[in-house]
Design a protein around this motif. Structure first.
Motif, short mmCIF file in Angstrom:
data_model
loop_
_atom_site.label_atom_id
_atom_site.label_comp_id
_atom_site.label_asym_id
_atom_site.label_seq_id
_atom_site.Cartn_x
_atom_site.Cartn_y
_atom_site.Cartn_z
N SER A 297 0.84 -1.21 0.00
CA SER A 297 0.00 0.00 0.00
C SER A 297 0.87 1.25 0.00
O SER A 297 0.58 2.22 -0.71
CB SER A 297 -0.89 0.03 1.24
OG SER A 297 -1.90 -0.95 1.17
N ASN B 96 -7.76 -4.21 -2.96
CA ASN B 96 -8.16 -3.04 -3.75
C ASN B 96 -9.66 -2.74 -3.70
O ASN B 96 -10.26 -2.34 -4.70
CB ASN B 96 -7.69 -3.18 -5.22
CG ASN B 96 -6.20 -2.92 -5.37
OD1 ASN B 96 -5.58 -2.31 -4.51
ND2 ASN B 96 -5.63 -3.38 -6.48
N ILE C 230 -5.85 3.24 -9.22
CA ILE C 230 -7.09 3.56 -8.50
C ILE C 230 -6.86 4.75 -7.55
O ILE C 230 -7.68 5.67 -7.49
CB ILE C 230 -7.62 2.33 -7.72
CG1 ILE C 230 -8.05 1.24 -8.70
CG2 ILE C 230 -8.77 2.72 -6.80
CD1 ILE C 230 -8.38 -0.10 -8.04
N PRO D 289 -3.73 -2.70 -1.96
CA PRO D 289 -3.51 -3.94 -2.72
C PRO D 289 -3.08 -5.09 -1.80
O PRO D 289 -2.57 -4.86 -0.71
CB PRO D 289 -2.36 -3.56 -3.66
CG PRO D 289 -1.58 -2.54 -2.89
CD PRO D 289 -2.59 -1.78 -2.06
N GLU E 293 -1.98 -6.41 -8.82
CA GLU E 293 -2.77 -5.63 -7.84
C GLU E 293 -2.04 -4.38 -7.41
O GLU E 293 -2.65 -3.33 -7.16
CB GLU E 293 -3.03 -6.50 -6.60
CG GLU E 293 -4.30 -7.29 -6.68
CD GLU E 293 -4.66 -7.88 -5.32
OE1 GLU E 293 -4.87 -7.12 -4.37
OE2 GLU E 293 -4.71 -9.12 -5.22
N ILE F 176 -12.48 2.76 -8.99
CA ILE F 176 -12.46 1.31 -9.21
C ILE F 176 -13.23 0.97 -10.49
O ILE F 176 -12.78 0.18 -11.32
CB ILE F 176 -13.04 0.58 -7.97
CG1 ILE F 176 -12.06 0.70 -6.79
CG2 ILE F 176 -13.33 -0.89 -8.27
CD1 ILE F 176 -12.64 0.32 -5.45
N ARG G 140 -2.44 -1.90 -10.13
CA ARG G 140 -3.83 -1.45 -10.15
C ARG G 140 -4.11 -0.45 -9.02
O ARG G 140 -4.84 0.53 -9.20
CB ARG G 140 -4.77 -2.68 -10.03
CG ARG G 140 -6.26 -2.39 -9.98
CD ARG G 140 -6.77 -1.59 -11.16
NE ARG G 140 -6.55 -2.23 -12.44
CZ ARG G 140 -7.40 -3.02 -13.07
NH1 ARG G 140 -8.55 -3.30 -12.51
NH2 ARG G 140 -7.11 -3.52 -14.25
N ALA G 141 -3.49 -0.69 -7.87
CA ALA G 141 -3.69 0.22 -6.73
C ALA G 141 -3.19 1.62 -7.05
O ALA G 141 -3.82 2.62 -6.68
CB ALA G 141 -2.97 -0.32 -5.49
#
Ligand SMILES: [Zn+2]
Length: 382
Positions: A115, A171, A371, A347, A364, A314, A367-368
């Motif tokens: 994170s 997430n 987002i 994540p 992930e 998201i 992706r975090a």
């Protein structure tokens, strides 16, 4: 040069930031979070943030960094705790972040350096964006011993409008968790020779009455608490101690109790205050409360701007928001109690937190970053 989230996470994992003891332990200590703060400070200064350090206890720093565009603009904060749990039971090298099969392995990859890395990279991308928002990063200390650090963090110099707390939530936004309160109940009796129990008062028998009342009356009452996402509040008696010799009537008995309260339950301090009086009325036993440790619950409105910004971000990246509740405590509960809108997001899976083979999926992690960046933009523009 822009930050790379995988390399940054490897750098973070290589830093030993084990939280080996309570913040209340004043004995000689390891450096805990200090090495992490020494890494983060120059990094954030290089990102043109103003960096402040607050000490929750000797060698237990919080790092607070602000990118101030305009004092009149709201502040969005990203917070991640700098400490990890220990290495006991690990079956992989804790401080050697190995990347294989789309994952990174090592202590803290999921909880919660993943994170932290995603937040720092998102902030690095946002700092050059033209947004009506001031940005803050908080690296906090002493989370893993029961959210001890953030109650000693003073954010009053900064008007913070929302805080995203980094924990491995796959997430997804977490808007609620239980409070916990751990405490001892102690009762006394009167010692006597074991051959003359009638001359004494047996403290173990007294405590047995208390436990019976807890099980028959109080635990079912807690279980009846209704809150979205939870099955009810709970109580568990987890340690009992009393007596010291087989031929002496015990004059003291104590139990250690773990209570978890859903967001609609009474506050943990109010619950404790009324508990001793109710025990006295129901059983006639005087108990005293000792060794209280508590951490507040989290309950943020699902329609709040912070939750909506995260859900929108998201969706933007092709996932379906799954706003939820969890059973573990986080720093977000402390922020909530202090009056800051806070939501948990990050994540990695909570199943990997503290695990023997802790890892995070790199997809992930990336992706975090996306987002968090999109959520800040949405939060800024409403
Ligand atoms: Zn954590």
């Amino acid at each position: 040069m822009s930050l790379d989230v995988v390399h940054l996470l490897q750098d973070l994992v290589r830093i030993d930031s084990r939280n080996t003891r309570s913040i209340r332990d004043t004995g000689p200590r390891d450096t805990d979070e200090e090495r992490m703060s020494e890494f983060l400070r120059p990094l954030l200064v290089g990102m043109e943030f103003e960096v402040a350090v607050q000490y929750a206890a000797p060698r237990r720093p919080h790092v607070i960094a602000l990118l101030r565009r305009d004092a009149k603009l709201p502040i969005l904060a990203f917070e991640a705790h700098m400490d990890t749990v220990g290495f006991e039971g690990m079956t992989i090298p804790p401080l050697t972040p190995e990347v294989r099969d789309g994952r990174m392995y090592g202590r803290g990859t999921a909880d919660t350096k993943g994170s932290m890395a995603a937040m720092l990279v998102a902030l690095d991308q946002l700092r050059t964006a033209d947004l009506p928002l001031n940005l803050m990063f908080i690296g906090s200390c002493a989370e893993e011993t029961g959210c001890e650090g953030v109650p000693l963090l003073d954010l009053s110099p900064w008007p913070v409008s929302g805080i995203i707390v980094g924990e491995p939530t796959s997430n997804q936004p977490v808007v609620a968790h239980k409070a916990h309160v751990w405490f001892d109940l102690v009762c006394t009796g009167r010692a006597a020779h074991g051959s003359r129990p009638d001359a004494g008062v047996n403290a173990i028998y007294r405590m047995t009455d208390v436990i019976q009342w807890l099980r028959a009356e109080f635990i079912p009452e807690l279980a009846g608490h209704v809150a979205e996402g939870f099955a009810g509040s709970t109580l568990s008696v987890d340690i009992i101690q009393g007596g010291h010799k087989v031929n002496i009537v015990p004059d003291r008995c104590s139990i250690s109790v773990d209570v978890r309260l859903v967001p609609t339950a009474p506050r943990e301090d109010e619950m404790l205050k009324s508990l001793t009086a109710r025990i006295r009325t129901a059983t006639g036993v005087d108990v005293t409360v000792a060794n209280v440790h508590s951490s507040p619950g989290l309950s943020i409105d699902r329609g709040s701007p912070l939750v909506r910004a995260l859900c929108g971000a998201i969706e933007l990246h092709g996932d379906i928001p799954d706003v939820g509740a969890v059973s573990y405590c986080t720093d977000a509960g402390v922020f909530d109690r202090q009056g800051y809108p806070a939501v948990v997001f990050g994540p990695g899976s909570i199943l990997q937190a503290h695990a023997a083979e802790e890892f995070i999926a790199l997809a992930e992690l990336h992706r975090a970053v996306d987002i968090l960046t999109a959520a800040a933009r949405r939060f800024a523009t409403g």
